[in-house]
Design an enzyme around this catalytic site. Sequence first.
Site, short mmCIF file in Angstrom:
data_model
loop_
_atom_site.label_atom_id
_atom_site.label_comp_id
_atom_site.label_asym_id
_atom_site.label_seq_id
_atom_site.Cartn_x
_atom_site.Cartn_y
_atom_site.Cartn_z
N TYR A 1 -0.28 -0.09 12.29
CA TYR A 1 -1.75 -0.17 12.25
C TYR A 1 -2.29 -0.29 13.65
CZ TYR A 1 -6.42 -1.57 10.86
OH TYR A 1 -7.78 -1.63 10.72
N TYR B 1 -6.45 -9.79 11.78
CA TYR B 1 -5.09 -9.22 11.59
C TYR B 1 -4.03 -10.13 12.18
CZ TYR B 1 -2.10 -5.15 10.57
OH TYR B 1 -1.16 -4.29 10.05
P1 NAI Z 1 2.72 -3.21 0.05
O1 NAI Z 1 2.43 -4.66 -0.13
O2 NAI Z 1 2.66 -2.36 -1.15
O3 NAI Z 1 4.12 -3.00 0.80
C1 NAI Z 1 4.72 -3.96 1.63
C2 NAI Z 1 6.18 -4.01 1.21
O4 NAI Z 1 6.96 -4.83 2.07
C3 NAI Z 1 6.35 -4.57 -0.20
O5 NAI Z 1 6.99 -3.61 -1.02
C4 NAI Z 1 7.24 -5.78 0.01
O6 NAI Z 1 8.07 -6.07 -1.09
C5 NAI Z 1 8.02 -5.34 1.24
N1 NAI Z 1 8.75 -6.45 1.87
C6 NAI Z 1 8.25 -7.66 2.23
N2 NAI Z 1 9.26 -8.44 2.71
C7 NAI Z 1 10.40 -7.69 2.65
C8 NAI Z 1 11.75 -7.94 2.99
N3 NAI Z 1 12.15 -9.12 3.51
N4 NAI Z 1 12.66 -6.96 2.80
C9 NAI Z 1 12.29 -5.75 2.28
N5 NAI Z 1 11.01 -5.45 1.95
C10 NAI Z 1 10.08 -6.42 2.11
O7 NAI Z 1 1.61 -2.72 1.13
P2 NAI Z 1 1.45 -1.37 1.98
O8 NAI Z 1 0.06 -1.40 2.48
O9 NAI Z 1 1.92 -0.22 1.21
O10 NAI Z 1 2.39 -1.66 3.24
C11 NAI Z 1 3.35 -0.78 3.71
C12 NAI Z 1 3.32 -0.67 5.21
O11 NAI Z 1 2.12 -0.03 5.63
C13 NAI Z 1 3.36 -2.02 5.95
O12 NAI Z 1 4.14 -1.91 7.10
C14 NAI Z 1 1.89 -2.18 6.34
O13 NAI Z 1 1.73 -3.06 7.43
C15 NAI Z 1 1.57 -0.75 6.69
N6 NAI Z 1 0.14 -0.45 6.80
C16 NAI Z 1 -0.70 -0.77 5.78
C17 NAI Z 1 -2.05 -0.54 5.91
C18 NAI Z 1 -2.98 -0.97 4.83
O14 NAI Z 1 -4.19 -1.06 5.10
N7 NAI Z 1 -2.51 -1.21 3.62
C19 NAI Z 1 -2.64 0.08 7.11
C20 NAI Z 1 -1.65 0.43 8.11
C21 NAI Z 1 -0.33 0.16 7.95
#
Ligand code: NAI
Length: 265
Positions: free
Chosen positions: A149, A159
Amino acid sequence: MNQLLQGKRGIIFGALDDKSIAWKVAEKTVEHGANIVLTNAPMAFRFGQIEELAKQLDVPAIPADATSEEQLEELVDKAMEHLGGPIDFVLHSIGMSLNVRKKREYTDLRYDWMQKTFDISAISFHKVMQSLWKKDAMNDWGSILALTYIAAQRVFPSYSEMAESKALLESFARSFGYHFGDKKNVRVNTISQSPTYTTAGSGVDGFDDFYNYADEMSPLGNATADDCANYCVLMFSDLSRMVTMQNLFHDGGYSFMGINPQLKK
Ligand code: NAI
């Protein structure tokens, strides 16, 4: 439908529910002909819907905590065994901040939580790549991506420590990108995605403001999770072979706007 990933083998980290960016990426890679393995933290198997996605796509879902070197190495072994050979692409889509979740101010952070945050959100990316490296699990000309991000470059106060996590994550992509490129022509990049309504995204205070401001500021508006999945497919395909060690903004133009006259209206 074009089959941009026909015959390629991939590992997708981070599909929790149908809002997750990784969920959309998994669906799109399979549509494009890839064979994949899904993975997430053991806890996500209890609280999320990853097993539904695995059923829907008819692919395995293997639990692995991305902070555990041992579990990652086992995962890499199992993925290669299941897929029948070395891996062509990997998505790291993992993020979590303890201080944000527990609503600690940036000026009053707990450092034990900060270290855990860095471990989950950034160092895990190095661990994933090091496990693939040690097992010599990547195919020549493979592609590794992580999601990030723009708070790594610009200030978004709420953030919090996730900004530093993302800066570290992006740096790991450049540094490991050198080694993987030199050894195996494997490329490593980060995609800097627009705010997206997901479990991780909506956990940030004032997320509606992030989302709306970016949407109004960007000439193309915010990129959706589906748009992001398309971009990931492109980056996993052979059409992007010479792009490596980059942070790629996927944000409808937001990152390069100064002012947008539309905002005054
Ligand atoms: P999400 O909450 O669906 O995905 C985050 C994932 O990280 C979850 O599936 C969770 O189980 C996993 N996770 C957490 N701890 C873990 C561990 N110890 N081992 C393995 N997996 C683990 O949310 P999202 O938004 O799809 O996030 C995915 C990526 O996108 C993240 O890196 C987030 O920072 C990034 N991102 C998200 C944005 C947003 O606005 N949603 C914007 C820019 C980047």
